[in-house]
Design a protein around this motif. Structure first.
Motif, PDB file in Angstrom:
ATOM      1  N   ASP A  54      -0.003 -20.945   3.608  1.00 20.46           N
ATOM      2  CA  ASP A  54      -0.624 -22.221   2.569  1.00 20.46           C
ATOM      3  C   ASP A  54      -0.652 -22.187   0.959  1.00 20.46           C
ATOM      4  O   ASP A  54      -1.715 -21.278   0.566  1.00 20.46           O
ATOM      5  N   PRO A  55       0.132 -22.561   0.773  1.00 23.31           N
ATOM      6  CA  PRO A  55       0.344 -23.444  -0.908  1.00 23.31           C
ATOM      7  C   PRO A  55      -1.260 -23.583  -1.286  1.00 23.31           C
ATOM      8  O   PRO A  55      -0.807 -23.568  -2.657  1.00 23.31           O
ATOM      9  N   SER A  56      -1.714 -24.313  -1.212  1.00 22.77           N
ATOM     10  CA  SER A  56      -3.008 -24.424  -1.667  1.00 22.77           C
ATOM     11  C   SER A  56      -3.809 -23.382  -1.816  1.00 22.77           C
ATOM     12  O   SER A  56      -4.521 -23.936  -2.993  1.00 22.77           O
ATOM     13  N   TYR A  57      -3.824 -22.798  -1.079  1.00 20.37           N
ATOM     14  CA  TYR A  57      -4.829 -21.230  -1.212  1.00 20.37           C
ATOM     15  C   TYR A  57      -4.454 -21.120  -2.199  1.00 20.37           C
ATOM     16  O   TYR A  57      -5.073 -20.388  -3.363  1.00 20.37           O
ATOM     17  N   TRP A  58      -2.587 -20.489  -3.120  1.00 20.56           N
ATOM     18  CA  TRP A  58      -2.699 -19.698  -3.849  1.00 20.56           C
ATOM     19  C   TRP A  58      -2.381 -20.706  -5.466  1.00 20.56           C
ATOM     20  O   TRP A  58      -3.145 -20.434  -6.314  1.00 20.56           O
ATOM     21  N   VAL A  59      -2.611 -21.902  -4.879  1.00 22.82           N
ATOM     22  CA  VAL A  59      -3.060 -23.349  -5.913  1.00 22.82           C
ATOM     23  C   VAL A  59      -4.034 -22.639  -6.382  1.00 22.82           C
ATOM     24  O   VAL A  59      -4.616 -23.015  -7.736  1.00 22.82           O
ATOM     25  N   SER A  60      -5.470 -22.966  -6.247  1.00 26.29           N
ATOM     26  CA  SER A  60      -6.053 -22.580  -6.067  1.00 26.29           C
ATOM     27  C   SER A  60      -7.404 -21.488  -6.366  1.00 26.29           C
ATOM     28  O   SER A  60      -7.915 -21.381  -7.393  1.00 26.29           O
ATOM     29  N   HIS A  61      -6.245 -20.629  -7.020  1.00 25.27           N
ATOM     30  CA  HIS A  61      -6.658 -18.936  -7.313  1.00 25.27           C
ATOM     31  C   HIS A  61      -5.432 -18.756  -8.969  1.00 25.27           C
ATOM     32  O   HIS A  61      -5.347 -17.366  -8.911  1.00 25.27           O
ATOM     33  N   LEU A  62      -4.479 -19.794  -9.452  1.00 27.79           N
ATOM     34  CA  LEU A  62      -3.294 -19.402  -9.730  1.00 27.79           C
ATOM     35  C   LEU A  62      -3.727 -19.741 -11.134  1.00 27.79           C
ATOM     36  O   LEU A  62      -3.829 -20.684 -10.745  1.00 27.79           O
ATOM     37  N   ASN A  87      -4.130  -4.178   4.221  1.00 24.76           N
ATOM     38  CA  ASN A  87      -3.400  -3.850   2.500  1.00 24.76           C
ATOM     39  C   ASN A  87      -3.457  -5.260   1.581  1.00 24.76           C
ATOM     40  O   ASN A  87      -4.090  -4.740   0.636  1.00 24.76           O
ATOM     41  N   LEU A  88      -2.939  -5.624   1.436  1.00 14.65           N
ATOM     42  CA  LEU A  88      -3.058  -6.619   0.438  1.00 14.65           C
ATOM     43  C   LEU A  88      -3.849  -7.847  -0.324  1.00 14.65           C
ATOM     44  O   LEU A  88      -4.108  -7.582  -1.642  1.00 14.65           O
ATOM     45  N   LEU A  89      -5.585  -7.355   0.366  1.00 16.95           N
ATOM     46  CA  LEU A  89      -6.404  -7.845  -0.109  1.00 16.95           C
ATOM     47  C   LEU A  89      -6.893  -7.145  -1.619  1.00 16.95           C
ATOM     48  O   LEU A  89      -7.423  -7.405  -2.347  1.00 16.95           O
ATOM     49  N   GLN A  90      -7.039  -5.780  -0.871  1.00 13.55           N
ATOM     50  CA  GLN A  90      -7.043  -5.066  -2.127  1.00 13.55           C
ATOM     51  C   GLN A  90      -6.086  -4.842  -3.326  1.00 13.55           C
ATOM     52  O   GLN A  90      -6.426  -4.961  -4.179  1.00 13.55           O
ATOM     53  N   GLN A  91      -5.103  -5.772  -3.376  1.00 10.96           N
ATOM     54  CA  GLN A  91      -4.533  -5.463  -4.398  1.00 10.96           C
ATOM     55  C   GLN A  91      -4.513  -6.750  -4.816  1.00 10.96           C
ATOM     56  O   GLN A  91      -4.630  -6.807  -5.998  1.00 10.96           O
ATOM     57  N   LEU A  92      -4.607  -8.528  -4.311  1.00  8.77           N
ATOM     58  CA  LEU A  92      -5.037  -9.554  -4.678  1.00  8.77           C
ATOM     59  C   LEU A  92      -6.304  -9.365  -5.712  1.00  8.77           C
ATOM     60  O   LEU A  92      -6.902 -10.120  -6.373  1.00  8.77           O
ATOM     61  N   GLN A  93      -7.688  -8.535  -5.529  1.00 10.21           N
ATOM     62  CA  GLN A  93      -8.789  -7.813  -6.022  1.00 10.21           C
ATOM     63  C   GLN A  93      -9.036  -8.177  -7.118  1.00 10.21           C
ATOM     64  O   GLN A  93      -9.697  -7.531  -8.388  1.00 10.21           O
ATOM     65  N   LYS A 128       5.149  -5.336  11.835  1.00 14.12           N
ATOM     66  CA  LYS A 128       4.860  -4.453  11.236  1.00 14.12           C
ATOM     67  C   LYS A 128       4.311  -4.994   9.655  1.00 14.12           C
ATOM     68  O   LYS A 128       3.031  -4.221   9.492  1.00 14.12           O
ATOM     69  N   LEU A 129       5.124  -4.908   9.347  1.00 16.32           N
ATOM     70  CA  LEU A 129       4.947  -6.409   7.616  1.00 16.32           C
ATOM     71  C   LEU A 129       3.551  -6.811   8.002  1.00 16.32           C
ATOM     72  O   LEU A 129       2.752  -6.886   6.637  1.00 16.32           O
ATOM     73  N   GLN A 130       3.319  -7.535   9.027  1.00 14.05           N
ATOM     74  CA  GLN A 130       2.551  -8.393   8.727  1.00 14.05           C
ATOM     75  C   GLN A 130       1.038  -7.755   9.441  1.00 14.05           C
ATOM     76  O   GLN A 130      -0.256  -8.499   8.275  1.00 14.05           O
ATOM     77  N   ALA A 131       1.042  -6.704   9.741  1.00 12.49           N
ATOM     78  CA  ALA A 131      -0.544  -5.602   9.871  1.00 12.49           C
ATOM     79  C   ALA A 131      -0.465  -4.736   8.865  1.00 12.49           C
ATOM     80  O   ALA A 131      -1.706  -5.002   8.432  1.00 12.49           O
ATOM     81  N   VAL A 178      -9.852 -14.423  -5.667  1.00 10.79           N
ATOM     82  CA  VAL A 178      -9.389 -13.661  -4.401  1.00 10.79           C
ATOM     83  C   VAL A 178     -10.722 -12.641  -4.009  1.00 10.79           C
ATOM     84  O   VAL A 178     -10.797 -11.929  -4.308  1.00 10.79           O
ATOM     85  N   THR A 179     -11.554 -13.461  -3.157  1.00 14.17           N
ATOM     86  CA  THR A 179     -12.181 -12.944  -2.187  1.00 14.17           C
ATOM     87  C   THR A 179     -11.397 -12.143  -0.653  1.00 14.17           C
ATOM     88  O   THR A 179     -12.604 -11.677   0.044  1.00 14.17           O
ATOM     89  N   ALA A 180     -11.096 -12.809   0.146  1.00 13.87           N
ATOM     90  CA  ALA A 180     -10.474 -12.750   1.471  1.00 13.87           C
ATOM     91  C   ALA A 180      -9.095 -13.819   1.721  1.00 13.87           C
ATOM     92  O   ALA A 180      -8.813 -14.523   0.545  1.00 13.87           O
ATOM     93  N   LEU A 181      -8.295 -12.973   2.043  1.00 15.79           N
ATOM     94  CA  LEU A 181      -7.144 -13.576   2.453  1.00 15.79           C
ATOM     95  C   LEU A 181      -7.126 -15.089   3.288  1.00 15.79           C
ATOM     96  O   LEU A 181      -8.090 -15.719   3.847  1.00 15.79           O
ATOM     97  N   PRO A 182      -6.391 -15.669   3.380  1.00 12.54           N
ATOM     98  CA  PRO A 182      -6.398 -17.436   3.592  1.00 12.54           C
ATOM     99  C   PRO A 182      -5.975 -17.297   5.505  1.00 12.54           C
ATOM    100  O   PRO A 182      -4.856 -15.677   5.505  1.00 12.54           O
ATOM    101  N   ASP A 183      -6.324 -17.724   6.224  1.00 12.28           N
ATOM    102  CA  ASP A 183      -5.836 -17.755   7.554  1.00 12.28           C
ATOM    103  C   ASP A 183      -4.149 -18.335   7.958  1.00 12.28           C
ATOM    104  O   ASP A 183      -4.090 -16.734   8.535  1.00 12.28           O
ATOM    105  N   THR A 184      -3.408 -18.099   6.684  1.00 16.53           N
ATOM    106  CA  THR A 184      -2.263 -18.290   7.170  1.00 16.53           C
ATOM    107  C   THR A 184      -1.465 -17.705   5.409  1.00 16.53           C
ATOM    108  O   THR A 184      -1.952 -18.571   4.489  1.00 16.53           O
ATOM    109  N   LEU A 185      -0.777 -17.119   5.011  1.00 21.01           N
ATOM    110  CA  LEU A 185      -0.169 -17.345   3.749  1.00 21.01           C
ATOM    111  C   LEU A 185       0.098 -17.513   3.335  1.00 21.01           C
ATOM    112  O   LEU A 185       1.001 -17.978   2.327  1.00 21.01           O
TER     113      LEU A 185
END
Length: 480
Positions: free
Chosen positions: A381-389, A336-342, A328-331, A372-379
């Protein structure tokens, strides 16, 4: 002239006589809608045991229960249907509140005055007399106040002095008194409890002079606040002194503990900023005496709709079995998470400090997610977050402070080493003192810290997926 005066006086008198019944109807409507909303909260159930509405006053008896056991049972992984009340604890606690309201605009019955409503609420709490004692003719909680003609709320509340009745535990509570006043377009609440002490023979605790100072807007929906939704306000909780003791003779003193919070909401951007600060003036008797300790954390650009959605999700899943929750948390995150990250959220440590007898340190840190315009394929993925941090951090410390902390760490490491386990505490301390200068010098040579005239400092920067420590770029194994 006299006829006009008499007519005007008659109209005024009629209004004063008719208005209370309209106010009484409004009170009943509000009470029933509030209880209906409270019943929608997963933790609560509420019902009106009795309601007696008169022309100039109303009285009600309201029952409120907390469904702790249903939630605890849901958290049992596996056969949740077989979990009984005995498995998860005592019966759900229930309280009865007796409410009296006197209708304005001129109220009678509990004094005489001008207000929309004069009220009092008494929670007798008789079921708790099995555990604590207080005077027979005093409710466990009492609240009385007035709602002004223009909805300004003023009230006072109180909890009486309590004494534990358990022979194995000595408990004494001085009681609590609070007062709320309407100030400007908000309400300020201030309360104080003089003392709380507990002693079971092996452990004792005492807390002195606890105060609360809370300010919030008078249009805050308290049911929404109970549901975890954000609202603007400031709060400060302070404890003058705490003392912990145990049967070994250890005594720990904590002086001037403070917790400060502030929440601001920007309606134009529909975002909120939350600040939380913890501070202690002095700690004595622990593993290390310390003073002037503070940490302040600012969380900015929180999307209000995301926070509300998360609270709704959290409340709706309180009774969800633990083994079903991850899915349920993954769903929820996917939806909803992208809305917050944007909104480019930030987590900043605006204050960080501590002083030891040897010296002190200060620090700060900032971090922000951008682009951040889209969520990564897997949350994960550290390289994704580092690239936006975007992040940066600075820390400064006195030489003696760093040496003391390093020595303490090395003593613990040496004590766990089989080759040095036979050494005394003095021998371990001496060996650590010999090694600390060499270790710190190595850190300086490798660029992890910089030596200054008075001590050491370090600065870290992360931008565009690249990290920099003290002016030198450092490789990141997971960078893209």
């Amino acid at each position: 002239m006299n006829k006009a005066f008499i007519l005007g006086g008659g109209v005024t008198l009629a209004a004063l006589l008719i208005a209370p019944t309209f106010i009484g109807n409004s009170i009943e409507t509000k009470a029933r809608s509030t209880l209906a909303a409270l019943n929608e909260q997963p933790l609560y159930s509420a019902s009106i045991v009795s309601y007696d509405k008169g022309w100039f006053s109303s009285s009600a008896q309201i029952e409120i229960a907390l469904d702790f056991n249903g939630i605890l049972a849901a958290q049992q992984v596996g056969n949740t249907q077989d979990v009984s009340t005995e498995d998860v604890g005592m019966e759900n606690p229930t309280i009865i509140a007796n409410v009296n309201a006197y209708h304005g605009p001129i109220y009678f019955g509990d004094g005489v005055g001008i207000a929309k409503v004069k009220y009092n609420i008494a929670v007798q709490g008789e079921a708790l007399r099995e555990y604590v004692a207080w005077p027979d003719d005093v409710p466990l909680y009492f609240n009385e106040g007035k709602l002004g003609l223009f909805n300004g709320l003023n009230y006072s509340d109180a909890i009486p002095a309590l004494q534990g009745v358990d022979d194995e535990l000595t408990l004494n509570f001085s009681g609590f008194n609070g007062e709320a006043k309407h100030e400007g377009d908000g309400i300020r609440y201030q309360g104080q409890a003089e003392s709380l002490s507990m002693n079971d023979g092996a452990f004792s605790f005492e807390m002195l002079n606890t105060t609360a100072d809370i300010t919030y807007s008078d249009d805050v929906d308290m049911l929404a606040a109970m549901n975890g939704e954000l609202f603007e306000g400031d709060a400060a909780i302070a404890i003058e002194e705490m003392v912990f003791s145990d049967e070994t003779g250890t005594n720990i003193l904590v002086e001037a503990l403070r917790v400060i919070t502030n929440t601001d909401i920007d309606e134009d951007t529909n975002t909120a900023s939350v600040y939380v600060e913890y501070a202690v003036d002095k700690v004595e008797g622990a593993a290390q005496d310390a003073s002037d300790m503070v940490i302040g954390i600012a969380i900015n650009n929180l999307d209000v709709d995301f926070i509300k959605a998360y609270q709704d999700f959290s409340n709706s899943t309180l009774s969800t079995p633990a083994d079903e929750l991850p899915e349920k948390l993954q769903a929820f995150i996917k939806d909803n998470l992208l809305q917050q990250l944007q909104t480019e959220p930030e987590i900043n440590i605006t204050k960080l400090a501590m002083t030891l007898p040897e010296g002190s340190f200060t620090g700060k840190a900032n971090s922000k997610l951008v682009g951040v315009t889209a969520l990564p394929d897997t949350l994960e993925d550290p390289s994704y977050w580092v690239s936006h941090l975007l992040a940066n951090a600075q820390i400064k410390a006195d030489k003696a402070f760093v040496e003391s902390m390093a020595s303490g760490y090395m003593v613990a490491e040496l004590a766990a080493n089989p080759q040095t386990q036979g050494m005394t505490a003095e021998e371990l301390q001496s060996l650590a003192a010999q090694q600390v200068p060499m270790v710190l010098n190595t850190f300086v040579e490798q660029g992890f810290i910089k030596q200054t005239e008075n001590g050491y400092d370090a600065e870290f920067v992360l931008k565009d997926g690249k990290a920099n420590l003290n002016g030198a770029e450092i490789p990141l194994p997971f960078a893209q």
